[in-house]
Design an enzyme around this catalytic site. Structure first.
Site, PDB file in Angstrom:
ATOM      1  N   SER A 131      -6.397   4.005   8.741  1.00  0.00           N
ATOM      2  CA  SER A 131      -7.073   3.721   7.474  1.00  0.00           C
ATOM      3  C   SER A 131      -6.334   2.617   6.718  1.00  0.00           C
ATOM      4  CB  SER A 131      -7.110   5.011   6.632  1.00  0.00           C
ATOM      5  OG  SER A 131      -7.363   4.750   5.289  1.00  0.00           O
ATOM      6  N   ARG A 167     -13.263  12.114   4.882  1.00  0.00           N
ATOM      7  CA  ARG A 167     -12.022  12.879   5.079  1.00  0.00           C
ATOM      8  C   ARG A 167     -11.638  13.625   3.816  1.00  0.00           C
ATOM      9  NH1 ARG A 167      -7.943   8.510   6.040  1.00  0.00           N
ATOM     10  NH2 ARG A 167      -6.450  10.183   5.809  1.00  0.00           N
ATOM     11  N   HIS A 170       0.854  -1.183   0.000  1.00  0.00           N
ATOM     12  CA  HIS A 170       0.000   0.000   0.000  1.00  0.00           C
ATOM     13  C   HIS A 170       0.892   1.235   0.000  1.00  0.00           C
ATOM     14  CE1 HIS A 170      -4.285   1.039   0.504  1.00  0.00           C
ATOM     15  NE2 HIS A 170      -3.823   2.195   0.965  1.00  0.00           N
ATOM     16  N   LYS A 181      -7.445  -1.712   6.562  1.00  0.00           N
ATOM     17  CA  LYS A 181      -7.688  -2.387   5.274  1.00  0.00           C
ATOM     18  C   LYS A 181      -6.767  -3.589   5.119  1.00  0.00           C
ATOM     19  CE  LYS A 181      -7.361   1.330   2.445  1.00  0.00           C
ATOM     20  NZ  LYS A 181      -7.840   2.596   2.953  1.00  0.00           N
ATOM     21  N   ASP A 228     -13.754   2.188   7.218  1.00  0.00           N
ATOM     22  CA  ASP A 228     -12.715   3.003   6.573  1.00  0.00           C
ATOM     23  C   ASP A 228     -13.235   3.594   5.275  1.00  0.00           C
ATOM     24  OD1 ASP A 228     -10.025   4.072   6.012  1.00  0.00           O
ATOM     25  OD2 ASP A 228     -10.109   2.628   4.380  1.00  0.00           O
TER      26      ASP A 228
HETATM   27  N1  URA Z   1      -4.235   5.524   1.758  1.00  0.00           N
HETATM   28  C1  URA Z   1      -5.232   5.065   2.547  1.00  0.00           C
HETATM   29  O1  URA Z   1      -5.739   3.968   2.342  1.00  0.00           O
HETATM   30  N2  URA Z   1      -5.653   5.833   3.534  1.00  0.00           N
HETATM   31  C2  URA Z   1      -5.127   7.033   3.797  1.00  0.00           C
HETATM   32  O2  URA Z   1      -5.551   7.683   4.721  1.00  0.00           O
HETATM   33  C3  URA Z   1      -4.084   7.510   2.974  1.00  0.00           C
HETATM   34  C4  URA Z   1      -3.653   6.721   1.952  1.00  0.00           C
END
Ligand code: URA
Length: 432
Positions: free
Chosen positions: A183, A168, A82, A187, A161
């Site tokens: 966040s 957000r 990620h 995930k 999320d």
């Molecule tokens: N990627 C995400 O999944 N969440 C964030 O807050 C920032 C980048």
């Protein structure tokens, strides 16, 4: 318990209890807390921060807001990747097929654009037919069948999320270490991978503007990973300049396809090779990092990752003919050049300014409900370190109206600084 007391406590800089955080996550996911109440709490968190305990509780509550996958029947070595977000960040599209080609299963749930940063799901959806909205069974089946699946947050994974992320984005609460860490890690925990490699971007086009902030975010995510028993490595990467040449959804797919065939921008290649190697290091503990790096380079040269990407697109319902012939992607009606005004070398190319200009073009969303234009964006011809002369084309703006094209051409021109000496850029800053 009620949401007004919770907002009041965070507004007054009090530490929220486990019960308060769990109550908020549950009731907001179920729709009993309104968007404006959630917005008030998120803004208070953004301004006043959270303690380590609060962040851990928030992460777990968001991960548990939907299903938490157990993929151990597929493999004990599933890796995930990620990025904390950037401009022109198409790394997922390149790195995941490489790793899957090397026999390491990839289970990845990506996000949409956030603030000025792009999202892999938006990019994938520019491929006609590509379905980011798979059921959990389909997600698992694809990993089993072809070793890779890239989906959005549309299955019941970390739904809290999904809601908070979109909120957000529309209330300017994207830059916050507690909110980013929870966040991303919620995930990752929900999607079931055993090992996680995180690209923590750092610079003007990232949420973390300097190395100190990026290090704090990285350490927090490593801590959450340790707590959740997931091997987690963070690679700090440079996001002062957009990554690669293209910024914009379908334009980035085109660049990713080229990269998978071996034609990769220098900065993209260093990030891809580093992340892919770290993913292999975590999955194949016994092989040496130097050997893993060699394997990654070999796969890039072989073009096998390109075949894996096509397999992925086909498996998720996408029209592979667009990958085989990227000229098929619909082009924006206006393509305007940005012309250089003096001789010298590109000294800097401000990723934040580029991200803002891209948002105005329609790459991302200003409001939750906004639709995006997959065709628009910017394709750079010159990047940091390149020699330029007056009249050279620095970039092309792909726009859907003459007004937006003009505005963007001026913004992109002002994003460049031209100096008299050649400068170089460090792409990989640190591994944590
Ligand atoms: N990627 C995400 O999944 N969440 C964030 O807050 C920032 C980048």
């Amino acid at each position: 318990m009620n949401i007004l007391d919770i907002i009041e406590n965070k507004k007054n800089k009090k530490e929220l209890s486990k019960e308060e955080i769990e109550y908020f996550v549950k009731k907001y996911t179920e729709g009993e807390i309104t968007d404006y109440q959630a917005a008030a709490l998120i803004m208070a968190i953004c301004i006043n921060g959270m303690t380590q305990d609060e962040i851990l509780t928030l992460t777990v509550a968001m991960a548990n807001s939907g299903d938490v996958l157990d993929l151990s029947d597929i493999s004990k070595n599933i890796v995930d990747k990620h990025s904390t977000g950037g401009i022109g960040d198409k790394i997922t599209l390149i790195v995941t097929p490489i790793v899957a080609t090397l026999g390491v299963p990839v289970a990845k749930m990506s996000g949409r654009g956030l603030g000025i940063t792009g999202g892999t799901v938006d990019k994938l959806e520019s491929i006609p037919g590509y379905n980011t909205n798979l059921s959990i069974e389909e997600f698992k089946k694809n990993i089993k069948d072809i070793g890779i699946s890239l989906i959005g947050q549309t299955v019941n994974l970390a739904p809290a999320d999904k809601k908070i992320y979109a909120l957000r984005d529309s209330i300017s609460c994207t830059k916050s270490i507690p909110l980013i860490a929870s966040s991303i890690m919620s995930k990752k925990i929900a999607a079931g991978a055993n090992s996680i490699v995180l690209d923590v971007t750092c610079g003007s086009g990232a949420f973390m503007k300097n190395k100190e902030e990026a290090t704090r975010l990285a350490k927090m995510m490593v801590l959450i990973g340790k707590w959740a028993k997931r091997k987690t490595v963070c690679v700090l990467t440079n996001m002062d300049e957009p990554l690669g040449y293209a910024v914009g959804n379908s334009l980035e797919i085109v660049e990713a396809v080229k990269a998978l065939k071996g034609d990769m921008a220098k900065d993209v290649k260093s990030v891809v090779v580093k992340l892919a190697t770290e993913m292999l290091n975590l999955a194949h503990k016994k092989s040496k990092p130097a050997d893993n790096r060699k394997k990654v380079l070999k796969v890039i040269e072989s073009g096998k990752a390109y075949e894996k990407f096509k397999e992925l697109v086909e498996k998720q319902g996408g029209d592979v003919s667009y990958i085989e012939d990227t000229e098929k992607f619909e082009k924006a009606p206006i393509i305007a050049p940005v012309l250089c005004e003096k001789n010298g070398y590109v000294k800097s190319l401000d990723a934040e300014k580029v991200g803002k200009a891209g948002l105005e073009l329609g790459i991302g969303r200003m409001k939750k409900e906004d639709s995006i234009d997959h065709r628009v964006g910017i394709v750079f011809e010159k990047k940091i370190g390149d020699k330029v002369k007056k009249g050279d084309i620095l970039a092309y703006v792909h726009a859907n109206s003459p007004e937006k094209a003009n505005e963007c051409v001026n913004s992109i021109l002002s994003s460049y600084k031209i100096g008299s000496k050649k400068v170089t850029k460090k792409n990989i800053l640190e591994v944590i």
